[in-house]
Write an enzyme that holds these catalytic residues in place. Structure first.
Site, short mmCIF file in Angstrom:
data_model
loop_
_atom_site.label_atom_id
_atom_site.label_comp_id
_atom_site.label_asym_id
_atom_site.label_seq_id
_atom_site.Cartn_x
_atom_site.Cartn_y
_atom_site.Cartn_z
N LYS A 1 52.58 44.23 35.81
CA LYS A 1 51.82 45.38 35.35
C LYS A 1 50.49 45.50 36.08
O LYS A 1 49.84 46.54 36.06
CB LYS A 1 51.51 45.24 33.86
N GLY A 2 50.06 44.41 36.73
CA GLY A 2 48.71 44.31 37.25
C GLY A 2 48.28 45.38 38.23
O GLY A 2 47.11 45.73 38.29
N ASP B 1 48.05 43.67 42.76
CA ASP B 1 46.67 43.53 42.30
C ASP B 1 45.97 42.38 43.01
O ASP B 1 44.86 42.52 43.50
CB ASP B 1 46.60 43.35 40.77
N ASP C 1 47.47 35.42 45.33
CA ASP C 1 46.90 34.13 44.96
C ASP C 1 47.63 33.03 45.74
O ASP C 1 47.35 32.83 46.92
CB ASP C 1 47.04 33.99 43.45
N LYS D 1 42.89 35.79 47.24
CA LYS D 1 42.24 34.48 47.08
C LYS D 1 42.83 33.56 48.14
O LYS D 1 43.74 32.77 47.86
CB LYS D 1 42.57 33.89 45.70
N PHE E 1 38.97 32.84 38.26
CA PHE E 1 39.92 33.68 37.54
C PHE E 1 39.26 34.99 37.15
O PHE E 1 38.25 35.00 36.46
CB PHE E 1 40.47 32.97 36.30
N VAL E 2 39.82 36.08 37.63
CA VAL E 2 39.21 37.39 37.40
C VAL E 2 40.11 38.29 36.54
O VAL E 2 41.33 38.11 36.51
CB VAL E 2 38.89 38.10 38.74
N ARG F 1 42.88 44.31 30.75
CA ARG F 1 43.37 45.16 31.85
C ARG F 1 42.58 46.45 31.99
O ARG F 1 42.49 47.01 33.07
CB ARG F 1 44.85 45.51 31.64
P1 IMP Z 1 50.81 34.33 43.23
O1 IMP Z 1 52.29 34.34 43.15
O2 IMP Z 1 50.24 32.97 42.94
O3 IMP Z 1 50.26 34.91 44.51
O4 IMP Z 1 50.29 35.16 41.99
C1 IMP Z 1 50.11 36.50 42.00
C2 IMP Z 1 49.99 36.99 40.57
O5 IMP Z 1 49.28 36.07 39.74
C3 IMP Z 1 49.19 38.26 40.51
O6 IMP Z 1 50.01 39.39 40.66
C4 IMP Z 1 48.54 38.19 39.15
O7 IMP Z 1 49.40 38.74 38.18
C5 IMP Z 1 48.38 36.72 38.87
N1 IMP Z 1 47.02 36.24 39.15
C6 IMP Z 1 46.60 35.42 40.15
N2 IMP Z 1 45.29 35.20 40.11
C7 IMP Z 1 44.81 35.92 39.06
C8 IMP Z 1 43.51 36.13 38.51
O8 IMP Z 1 42.46 35.62 38.97
N3 IMP Z 1 43.44 36.95 37.43
C9 IMP Z 1 44.53 37.55 36.88
N4 IMP Z 1 45.77 37.39 37.37
C10 IMP Z 1 45.92 36.58 38.44
MG MG Z 2 50.47 40.89 39.17
#
Ligand code: IMP
Ligand code: MG
Length: 181
Positions: free
Chosen positions: A44-45, A101, A104, A132, A153-154, A166
């Site tokens: 949903k982000g 969004d 990470d 990040k 964490f944001v 959100r």
């Molecule tokens: P990844 O698979 O680790 O790259 O994670 C990506 C997903 O993790 C994003 O689409 C977010 O939903 C969530 N996420 C990662 N870091 C944050 C953060 O700082 N705040 C909120 N959601 C996050």
């Molecule tokens: Mg997301």
């Protein structure tokens, strides 16, 4: 819940987000001129970012959404990705731009691009509002990046903690006492 009380600091203001979204929209306009573009929002982000970004693009685009499993009530990725809702239509021979969004670890987006690539799109690229880079585990090819941010964490502008925050209009850092790792 009074959202603002749980925010430590505003990392990116509404104004800065707006300027960046317009800048990204312009680049996308130029890069995809004359093409049929499909924006794929990762729910949903990405919904707040996507709704602003699509209006900063002044050529016609189509939109679709995917929903993948997220962290749940934790600030760390489980490392497991599941497709909870898939695209409505095939993407064969279509120019696809994934809208996310935040990038990470990269686990979500590397999995997603791999899956969508098997469906033979004409092209597939990624646009993320936040990045990040210090947390990267999986290799992801990023075409459009809004902001590079430190390992904090944001929340806000679509991003949640445990489904809250959100609808904050800015990107803020959550007070550490609010969440449990
Ligand atoms: P990844 O698979 O680790 O790259 O994670 C990506 C997903 O993790 C994003 O689409 C977010 O939903 C969530 N996420 C990662 N870091 C944050 C953060 O700082 N705040 C909120 N959601 C996050
Ligand atoms: Mg997301």
């Amino acid at each position: 819940m009074e959202m603002n009380n749980n925010i430590d600091a505003i990392l990116i203001s509404e104004e800065d987000i707006k300027n960046k979204v317009n800048e990204l929209g312009k680049r996308i306009n130029e890069d995809y001129k004359g093409k049929d573009l499909l924006l794929v929002g990762v729910l949903k982000g990405s919904m707040v970012f996507m709704s602003d970004l699509m209006r900063a693009i002044n050529m016609n685009v189509k939109i679709d959404f995917m929903c993948v499993s997220s962290y749940g009530a934790s600030t760390k990725s489980s490392g497991q990705v599941r497709i909870l809702m898939d695209l409505r239509s095939p993407i064969e021979n279509i120019d696809v731009l994934i809208i996310e969004d935040i990038l990470d670890s990269g686990v979500t987006l590397s999995y997603l691009t791999e899956v969508l690539n098997t469906r033979n799109p004409k092209s597939i690229e990624i646009c993320t509002l936040l990045d990040k880079p210090s947390r990267r585990k999986a290799n992801v090819n990023l075409k459009y990046r809004g902001f590079s941010i430190p390992d904090e964490f944001v929340v806000g502008y679509g991003l949640d903690y445990n489904e809250d925050y959100r609808n904050l209009p800015y990107i803020g850092v959550l007070k550490t006492e609010v969440y449990t790792i």
